[in-house]
Design a protein around this motif. Structure first.
Motif, PDB file in Angstrom:
ATOM      1  N   GLU A  63       0.845  -1.194   0.000  1.00  0.00           N
ATOM      2  CA  GLU A  63       0.000   0.000   0.000  1.00  0.00           C
ATOM      3  C   GLU A  63       0.882   1.247   0.000  1.00  0.00           C
ATOM      4  OE1 GLU A  63      -3.367   0.306  -0.039  1.00  0.00           O
ATOM      5  OE2 GLU A  63      -3.648  -1.857  -0.174  1.00  0.00           O
ATOM      6  N   SER A  64       0.346   2.344  -0.472  1.00  0.00           N
ATOM      7  CA  SER A  64       1.086   3.611  -0.514  1.00  0.00           C
ATOM      8  C   SER A  64       1.488   4.050   0.890  1.00  0.00           C
ATOM      9  CB  SER A  64       0.235   4.700  -1.154  1.00  0.00           C
ATOM     10  OG  SER A  64      -0.072   4.355  -2.478  1.00  0.00           O
ATOM     11  N   THR A  67      -1.024   6.364   3.532  1.00  0.00           N
ATOM     12  CA  THR A  67      -2.440   6.012   3.486  1.00  0.00           C
ATOM     13  C   THR A  67      -2.762   5.158   4.711  1.00  0.00           C
ATOM     14  OG1 THR A  67      -2.058   3.977   2.221  1.00  0.00           O
ATOM     15  CG2 THR A  67      -2.483   5.993   0.950  1.00  0.00           C
ATOM     16  N   LYS A  68      -3.976   5.276   5.182  1.00  0.00           N
ATOM     17  CA  LYS A  68      -4.393   4.472   6.328  1.00  0.00           C
ATOM     18  C   LYS A  68      -4.417   2.990   5.984  1.00  0.00           C
ATOM     19  CE  LYS A  68      -7.185   8.021   8.533  1.00  0.00           C
ATOM     20  NZ  LYS A  68      -8.560   8.353   8.975  1.00  0.00           N
TER      21      LYS A  68
END
Length: 115
Positions: A63-64, A67-68
């Protein structure tokens, strides 16, 4: 999704326990005390993504960065570690075969209960 143990967060959790920054609550209390999206956003704005990450035992490096969705298995309310969160992590991580996170949660729980 490739969630792995966030070792920096594990060290942060251990430091909180050593400092006595723990709420020794029961299993069901986490649903009442888990930070909501607004609290998370305020915390990120105030302290940044690195600090936000330090409150989550799970990290998904696919994931980036900011980001959450990158972070999972929160263990506190951004002030104190909560025993109820560790109990929830241990159970949920085992349920979804995140064995390393489940083992880390079990060790944290033992440390909390030993103090």
């Amino acid at each position: 999704m490739a969630i792995t143990l966030n070792r920096d967060a594990l060290r942060h959790a251990e430091k909180l326990i050593d400092a006595g920054d723990v709420v020794r609550d029961d299993r069901d209390a986490w649903s009442e005390h888990q930070p909501d999206a607004d609290a998370e956003n305020r915390m990120i704005e105030r302290d940044g993504w690195e600090t936000y990450a330090s409150w989550h035992l799970g990290i998904d490096r696919q994931e980036s960065d900011e980001t959450k969705g990158r972070f999972s298995f929160p263990f506190g309310d951004f002030r104190k570690l909560r025993r109820s969160a560790i109990l929830a992590i241990e159970s949920r991580a085992a349920q979804f075969d995140h064995d390393e996170i489940a083992r880390a949660a079990k060790r944290l729980l033992a440390k909390i209960d030993a103090d």
